[in-house]
Enzyme design. Structure first.
Site, PDB file in Angstrom:
ATOM      1  CE1 TYR A 397      76.426   5.314 -30.290  1.00  0.00           C
ATOM      2  CE2 TYR A 397      77.508   7.322 -31.005  1.00  0.00           C
ATOM      3  CZ  TYR A 397      76.406   6.683 -30.477  1.00  0.00           C
ATOM      4  OH  TYR A 397      75.323   7.405 -30.141  1.00  0.00           O
ATOM      5  CD  GLU A 398      80.780   4.430 -26.475  1.00  0.00           C
ATOM      6  OE1 GLU A 398      81.843   3.888 -26.150  1.00  0.00           O
ATOM      7  OE2 GLU A 398      80.629   5.660 -26.455  1.00  0.00           O
TER       8      GLU A 398
END
Lengths: 554, 554
Positions: A397-398
């Site tokens: 994620y990110e």
């Protein structure tokens, strides 16, 4: 903005105690009930955790980046699902409103963000727009009153739906009908779950609904939602900042978010390390090589190797996170524009490195934590496996590790022709030279100098390669990134060793802590930094087989 | 014993179809219900899976080791919990009875083992005796009729209790009252769940009970039990082989068991690879670098790097497993005692290497499988995370990675002064030289030669180090083991490349499969084998900081 030192110390020890006494004991609750106990959320509000980074004028605590990293490290010593409750409030959410919101938006939202009256979520990903943000299709149509109606589906939205707070406010990336294709046509919107009446009271339910929540490998207790916007009349939203400038806002917000995600890798590893160390000191198994007496497993060399592998890499990562955060503060607030520019370049160069390197390490180190527990590590009640399960999302994620590496090579390195990279190498070399001149630290210095040479060579290879054959450079971008992280970690150990040696000289006697720093630095050189040569060799010659694989893989 | 080629091919394709059509679709059932569906257990019995390695005279199929490895690779293309049902029957269980059982025990048990009338379990570990087998305390007291009564607790017993078969028979390691301390006083016993009457019918329930089952990170569906023997009158058991010779039996059984556990790492990686490759070919995201058109992610260089990392390491591991199994067959059955001896030494040297290296790789490669799926990989329904969860136990059970490394350095290397190791280096060097002489494969040959040089140096360092300072050698034993595995994998790729080149020459055209073999070998050299230099450096200089860490870790 920054908290004064005395208040900050109080905050830090309050957070430490809260984590130790209230969150850690509730980790099993997360696993069993897949939710954060509401009373803990109330406690978080009271502690001011929702407003850590919101300026004091809006009711928050107003931490600097350097302080935020330290608080997050403490918060990270437990399951990341707890921090997720207010993660967007203190990260992307408040930053987005602060940076681009109108004065009215700031006044309306920030105090509620800080008090925990509302939880923010960040809605970026769509089923067909993950790593490729430019592919997103969520529509936002302007209304007569200046508001927008949004239609579309978003996935993987942390805390997209829950009953822990009165309201939820989604920061949504979407396109207006006249927007250009791709990343240049993305705008940022605020979409509250409940519309807010002029008097501040909650009004009608907005047209945004949670369609389903995911059953995940880890971060249990942090709901991950599929959200449908505008299944009926359209979800009412409000533009933040300028139209079509959403991606720029996202990049600024992402820099800090990526630093914090990297820190999750560090903190989970630290949590796993402390637990494994306790176990290794208690668990009796096997005998001492000399006396033949039963011993705790921490006496066995391979167990110590695993513990040192965790400790030395955690120290390297933690130090690097602080250096980046410090530079972030200087980039934002230093009086001299040249200092600001230099620090900004440093932050932008090292953020993708830190994010990917620290989260990749987080997986390996939490797995070592399981391994030190032996068979007990595989039993969920022990808790060691939970850290590994929680760590796996960090590399996704990110922005995945591959995306960080592409950002490093394709943007951060290429756009200034390697200038910031060369400056980093100079900073590192200064430390290597000081170490080499030192009576007792020459071995660490030559190790570091060797690592820097490998990194320089790899950089000199990949920079022109990206210009001539971007695909080839991207094929070895992750090894290059891991090389940069590995050497940057050794740089931090070198700095730590110099500081420890100065203190030992001043005090006469090393003591366990300072001696531990030097041993940790030497362990890092012998067990971790040695990989620099291998990674540089992969960067040099690893692209060709990837290119040739198209025939049979695709 | 071995099945003829034609029958074996039929068996192999039957197993492949069974795995694909019946087991893979039931993987979600394992996760949801934490048990293998009984109808699948019946299907396994009908297929003869319970008797794969039981000789034909006792009603089994009688596979050779080489054949067993191939069948297990196919069985490994699904959740390992399925194989666990009959794993002990075809492994440790049947081998233990075959090797040391009386003619009556063979006649009584083996046909029932083969038919699946009973499931065997192997009860070794106790709460205070895990890696340190010699510490086990389970007691066995001889009775007037020659049977024994057992008292003690065993933990981590796979399939220690269930209702899938009429009976369960535990192979239990325990001590008689007069037994010497430590590993020299361990005996092996058969303890049935239901006692068997003289006419073969099931009699009274024996005094062995499942006290609890573990909630585990992975291998859901395979019950892991805590077993109490003799809480009342004592569990009736029967001695297998000679008294106090249980550990020797265990070591022989363990060699094959470790090969099979290593294979779980390979097969889980293969399953993860096939799933990730399918996903990468289907998932559209991002655009082609040249055309700007949307593409499947398999087109992105970093995704291909990950896929090749999986493919090339799986091929290396799979080839090594077959080479070891083949040597095992020669060691047992070749007419020439010198050939038997040489092959036995080869098997004993490489078994700990393969077990630890393949299972450690299994964790990293199944995690790459998750990573290729991006956010979907973290969602349990996707199935990618399950392989990672299942892979983590491989580095723990049947001896942790640290135990394998200690076995390699302390027993396999030290006891013959490195003779078998030197022979292995010569075999590898022959391949490197042939590659270097080859028109097109010189680059692979020099890579391999470099890897062999690193391994030789590391061996020449660690062998005398173990003699002089065993603790220091054990501190770098895992890096040494991983070095040996990494170079052995390159050796197998070298052999594969030579075979592929010969076929390409004969056919004129490479074709995707053979070209893939060469690309895979080159990828392995550039991305994996490069680590040999780093690992050798760690072996050379990595022990000192581990020794110095006693002050602050212990």
């Amino acid at each position: 903005m920054a908290l004064d030192n005395e208040s900050f110390d109080i905050l830090l020890s309050t957070v430490q105690r809260f984590v130790r006494e209230q969150l850690v004991p509730a980790e099993n609750h997360l696993e069993e009930h897949d939710e954060v106990p509401p009373e803990l959320v109330e406690a978080m509000k009271e502690l001011g955790l929702f407003g850590l980074t919101v300026p004091e004028e809006f009711g928050g605590i107003g931490l600097s980046a350097g302080q935020e990293v330290q608080v997050n490290f403490e918060l990270g010593r437990t399951a990341p699902a707890f921090r997720s409750v207010f993660g967007t409030n203190i990260g992307i959410g408040s930053q987005g409103i602060l940076m681009d919101g109108t004065p009215d938006q700031k006044a309306d939202y920030l105090p509620r963000v800080a008090s925990g009256e509302l939880v923010m979520s960040f809605a970026l990903t769509e089923p067909d727009a993950g790593s490729d943000v430019g592919a997103l299709r969520c529509k936002a149509i302007e209304q007569a009153d200046g508001s927008y109606r949004l239609h579309g589906q978003k996935i993987f939205i942390s805390y997209g739906e829950h009953d822990l707070t009165e309201n939820i406010v989604h920061l949504v990336l979407a396109r207006t009908p006249d927007a250009p294709e791709g990343v240049k046509g993305i705008s940022l919107f605020l979409v509250p779950k409940f519309l807010v009446n002029p008097d501040g009271s909650l009004g009608a339910r907005n047209d945004v609904r949670c369609v389903s929540t995911e059953h995940k490998l880890g971060i249990h207790g942090s709901p991950t939602c599929v959200l449908a916007y505008g299944d009926r009349e359209g979800a009412t939203g409000y533009l933040v900042g300028e139209k079509n400038r959403g991606l720029q806002a996202m990049f600024v917000m992402m820099n800090m978010a990526r630093l914090i995600v990297g820190l999750e890798g560090v903190a989970l590893s630290e949590r796993a390390y402390q637990q494994a160390l306790d176990y290794a000191r208690e668990r009796i198994q096997g005998v001492d090589a000399l006396s033949g007496e039963p011993v705790a497993i921490v006496r066995h060399p391979d167990v110590r190797r695993m513990l040192l592998s965790m400790k030395s890499q955690i120290e390297a990562m933690r130090a690097l996170s602080l250096v980046i955060a410090q530079a972030q503060d200087l980039a934002q607030r230093h009086a001299d524009p040249e200092v600001r520019r230099r620090n900004q370049a440093f932050v932008e160069l090292l953020t993708p490195v830190f994010k990917a390197w620290a989260t990749e390490n987080g997986i390996r180190l939490t797995q070592l934590g399981v391994q030190i527990h032996g068979g007990m590590g595989f039993v969920e009640e022990t808790g060691a496996a939970q850290h590994l399960r929680d760590a796996v999302i960090g590399v996704i994620y990110e922005g995945t590790t591959g995306i960080q590496a592409a950002d490093l090579v394709g943007r951060k390195l290429a756009r200034d022709g390697g200038a910031a990279f060369a400056a980093l190498l100079r900073d590192m070399s200064d430390v290597a030279e000081e170490l080499q001149r030192h009576r007792d630290l020459g071995d660490i210095g030559s190790g570091l100098a060797g690592g820097i040479a490998s990194l320089r060579q790899a950089g000199e290879h990949i920079l022109p390669l990206y210009r001539d054959d971007a695909q080839a450079a991207l094929a070895v971008s992750v090894p290059f990134l891991m090389l940069a992280g590995t050497v940057a970690g050794a740089w931090q150990h070198g700095r730590g060793a110099l500081a420890a040696a100065r203190l030992i000289e001043a005090r006469g006697e090393p003591g366990a802590f300072l001696k531990g720093k030097l041993v940790s630095a030497r362990f890092y050189v012998a067990h971790v930094l040695v990989q620099a040569l291998a990674l540089a060799e992969t960067v040099r010659c690893g692209a060709a087989p990837v290119a040739e694989s198209a025939d049979f893989l695709c």
